[in-house]
Write a protein that holds these residues in place. Structure first.
Motif, short mmCIF file in Angstrom:
data_model
loop_
_atom_site.label_atom_id
_atom_site.label_comp_id
_atom_site.label_asym_id
_atom_site.label_seq_id
_atom_site.Cartn_x
_atom_site.Cartn_y
_atom_site.Cartn_z
N VAL A 327 0.83 -1.21 0.00
CA VAL A 327 0.00 0.00 0.00
C VAL A 327 0.86 1.26 0.00
CG1 VAL A 327 -1.76 1.30 1.24
CG2 VAL A 327 -1.88 -1.20 1.16
N PHE A 328 1.75 1.38 0.98
CA PHE A 328 2.55 2.59 1.09
C PHE A 328 3.62 2.66 0.00
CE2 PHE A 328 0.42 2.76 5.08
CZ PHE A 328 0.41 4.10 5.44
N GLY A 329 4.12 1.51 -0.43
CA GLY A 329 5.04 1.52 -1.55
C GLY A 329 4.39 2.04 -2.81
N ALA A 330 3.15 1.62 -3.05
CA ALA A 330 2.41 2.09 -4.22
C ALA A 330 2.14 3.60 -4.13
CB ALA A 330 1.09 1.33 -4.35
N ILE A 331 1.80 4.07 -2.94
CA ILE A 331 1.57 5.51 -2.76
C ILE A 331 2.83 6.30 -3.11
CG2 ILE A 331 1.15 7.31 -1.03
CD1 ILE A 331 -0.74 5.31 0.38
N GLY A 332 3.97 5.81 -2.65
CA GLY A 332 5.24 6.48 -2.93
C GLY A 332 5.56 6.50 -4.41
N ILE A 333 5.38 5.38 -5.09
CA ILE A 333 5.69 5.29 -6.52
C ILE A 333 4.85 6.28 -7.32
CG2 ILE A 333 5.53 3.82 -8.56
CD1 ILE A 333 6.23 1.44 -6.73
N VAL A 334 3.54 6.27 -7.09
CA VAL A 334 2.65 7.16 -7.84
C VAL A 334 2.93 8.63 -7.51
CG1 VAL A 334 0.25 7.82 -8.20
CG2 VAL A 334 0.85 5.40 -8.04
N ALA A 389 7.24 4.76 1.80
CA ALA A 389 6.58 5.64 0.83
C ALA A 389 7.53 6.74 0.37
CB ALA A 389 5.32 6.24 1.43
N LEU A 390 8.27 7.34 1.31
CA LEU A 390 9.21 8.41 0.97
C LEU A 390 10.36 7.88 0.12
CD1 LEU A 390 9.33 10.29 4.40
CD2 LEU A 390 8.36 11.15 2.26
N PHE A 391 10.83 6.68 0.41
CA PHE A 391 11.90 6.09 -0.39
C PHE A 391 11.43 5.75 -1.80
CE2 PHE A 391 14.72 4.41 3.28
CZ PHE A 391 15.53 5.52 3.18
N MET A 392 10.20 5.30 -1.93
CA MET A 392 9.71 4.80 -3.22
C MET A 392 9.37 5.90 -4.21
SD MET A 392 9.96 1.53 -3.17
CE MET A 392 8.82 0.69 -4.26
N VAL A 393 9.43 7.17 -3.80
CA VAL A 393 9.19 8.24 -4.77
C VAL A 393 10.26 8.24 -5.86
CG1 VAL A 393 8.03 9.69 -3.08
CG2 VAL A 393 10.48 10.01 -3.47
N MET A 394 11.39 7.55 -5.61
CA MET A 394 12.49 7.56 -6.58
C MET A 394 12.36 6.52 -7.68
SD MET A 394 14.29 4.55 -5.92
CE MET A 394 15.90 4.89 -6.57
N VAL A 395 11.28 5.76 -7.70
CA VAL A 395 11.15 4.68 -8.67
C VAL A 395 11.01 5.21 -10.10
CG1 VAL A 395 9.67 2.80 -9.46
CG2 VAL A 395 10.27 2.98 -7.04
N GLY A 396 10.18 6.22 -10.32
CA GLY A 396 9.94 6.71 -11.67
C GLY A 396 10.93 7.73 -12.20
N PRO A 397 11.23 8.82 -11.46
CA PRO A 397 12.03 9.92 -12.00
C PRO A 397 13.43 9.56 -12.51
CG PRO A 397 10.80 10.68 -10.09
CD PRO A 397 10.59 9.19 -10.19
#
Length: 510
Positions: A327-334, A389-397
């Motif tokens: 859940v929180f991983g998905a929130i971070g990615i998006v 969630a904060l760590f996973m924001v780096m998946v796309g950029p």
């Protein structure tokens, strides 16, 4: 095709934009917004199945290990080295094939290979056979990520790419949750062999769907060089060379040519030389290696931490991890993709994607220390979820930025190099080091050693932030694709960029 076709006339904003915000010189390969959405959904499904098949052995190991008398080292080989090593070695050659021959049949073929081998894993009679099949699965999956990212790069411009890649990489969170859910639900009724057998079927169906419906962007063959180019099938490319729509027959004929293989390795070398001269790529790769190493260590050892330090059962720890990682991983990615693109479109500066990641990580590092040292079990779980969630924001950029550093004919190969560095180094060394550190601290802290090993890992996170900052500083001189700043009304236009485009045309015409 006519209006509304896969490569027909543009119909306005796509899933993450209109296909035009990447700058005045970018033209999407799929002007039809609905077809762009459909292709992105296909790529999301591929990422979901890829992650599910990669993670399913972990949930099945309690049943497999006793039957095959597996040691912990065998389990580590099955879950890690057997898969990651061949994945890393095969990624770059397969990525180059995607650049030279197109993505459609590589994606479909890769799906068929790993899905078939996943089903065949249920027939294994010993550890050696199962590890051998896992090696084959890694080989199959190696062809997908670079091809998918390069396909996104010719669909979406720099100002939309991070969101599109985040939507595709959302399959990582969904696949992880699916592996735990499907494995847990079916293992008692089907056994581990039956679970393997069932999991291979969706990939075969998806491969057939890709062959039937995916419109592969054309490739340009000029002076013996194969290049992926956006444009319409056939005819002249913008550079004047012949642009040919890939076909299965043409791809097969090309793959049997000696000149092709010589050209492939020349292209790999050319891309390597191009990337090593870009400081942005060097620092971005180091930052991602560290980030992946720290992130995977957290995901690998949090369940052990919850069991040892907070005395949770394995079942409850697993359920908590589904919430934390899924859940929180998905929130971070998006969030990372959408906010990153919004910042780029608002400012016209791609560096804002890295600054956003930097800010999130500066918050996450001390928060993780608190999460593992706090005494309350509930507080520890929820703080860990926020950190993920904060760590996973780096998946796309980062992947989106890499695509802005290279020309069209290097896109998949560049993504391959980037993925190898992240997975082979970060994905293997990070968890191994944290496990070693926990063992070293056990004499002083006992069962709580993993608590302090996870806390100390945040030192590496700080190191990684230095490289994110250096990458951002180097970007202006390295990027090949500039990003046009969107006007405020462009964000509010319901119909996409059409009104804004007419206004600019009127201004240009006086």
């Amino acid at each position: 095709e006519g209006r509304g076709g896969a490569m027909g006339e543009d119909e306005g904003a796509g899933l993450v934009g209109d296909g035009k915000s990447g700058g005045d010189d970018f033209k999407t390969s799929y002007p039809n917004k609905w077809y762009r959405r459909y292709v992105l959904f296909l790529l999301f499904l591929i990422a979901t199945l890829q992650t599910t098949d990669r993670n399913i052995p972990a949930i099945l190991l309690p049943k497999i290990s006793p039957e095959f008398n597996m040691t912990d080292a065998d389990a580590g080989m099955l879950n890690g080295a057997a898969f990651v090593l061949i994945y890393a070695l095969a990624t770059i050659p397969l990525a180059r094939i995607a650049d030279m021959c197109g993505r459609k049949y590589l994606l479909a073929g890769s799906l068929i290979v790993w899905s078939a081998l996943t089903s065949l894993s249920g027939l294994s009679q010993n550890t050696t056979q199962l590890c051998f099949l896992r090696v084959g699965i890694g080989l199959g999956e190696a062809g997908c990520t670079p091809a998918a990212q390069s396909l996104i790069a010719v669909m979406y411009g720099p100002g939309e790419r991070a969101s599109a890649m985040a939507m595709q990489q959302l399959g990582l969170a969904v696949g992880t949750a699916a592996a735990n859910f499907i494995g847990g639900m079916l293992i008692d009724s089907l056994g581990w062999r039956g679970v393997f057998g069932v999991l291979g079927i969706p990939g075969l169906v998806l491969a057939a769907l890709i062959v039937a419906t995916l419109e592969d962007p054309p490739v340009e063959q000029s002076m013996g060089r194969y290049q992926s180019v956006p444009g319409s099938p056939g005819g002249e490319s913008p550079g004047g060379a012949r642009a040919n729509k890939p076909s299965a027959a043409a791809a097969a004929a090309t793959l049997t040519s000696g000149a092709f293989w010589a050209e492939m390795w020349r292209g790999v070398k050319e891309t390597f030389e191009h990337l090593r001269r870009r400081s942005t790529f060097i620092h971005l790769s180091i930052g991602v290696m560290i980030q992946v190493g720290v992130g995977l260590s957290i995901m690998a050892f949090l369940p052990i931490f919850l069991v040892r330090s907070h005395e949770m059962t394995i079942k409850n720890a697993g359920l908590s991890m589904s919430m934390v990682g899924g859940v929180f991983g998905a929130i971070g990615i998006v969030t990372g993709g959408i906010v990153g693109d919004w910042l780029v479109q608002a400012s016209g500066d791609q560096r804002w994607m890295l600054w956003f990641i930097l800010i999130c990580n500066v918050i996450a590092a001390p928060l993780m220390v608190v999460a593992v040292l706090v005494k309350s079990r509930t507080d520890s779980i929820y703080l860990s979820a926020v950190v993920v969630a904060l760590f996973m924001v780096m998946v796309g950029p980062p992947g989106a930025i890499v695509q802005s550093l290279v020309p069209n004919h290097m896109r998949a190969t560049a993504a391959g190099f980037f993925g190898v560095l992240a997975n082979l180094v970060g994905g293997s060394v990070g968890p191994l080091f944290i496990g070693w550190l926990s063992d070293r601290l056990s004499g002083r802290y006992g069962l709580d050693s993993i608590r302090y090993a996870l806390a100390y890992s945040m030192i590496f996170c700080v190191w990684g932030q230095v490289h994110w900052y250096l990458a951002a500083r180097a970007m202006p001189g390295d990027i090949l694709e500039k990003t046009a700043k969107k006007r405020p009304r462009d964000f509010c236009a319901v119909g996409g960029d059409e009104d804004g485009g007419r206004a600019r045309d009127l201004e240009a015409g006086g």
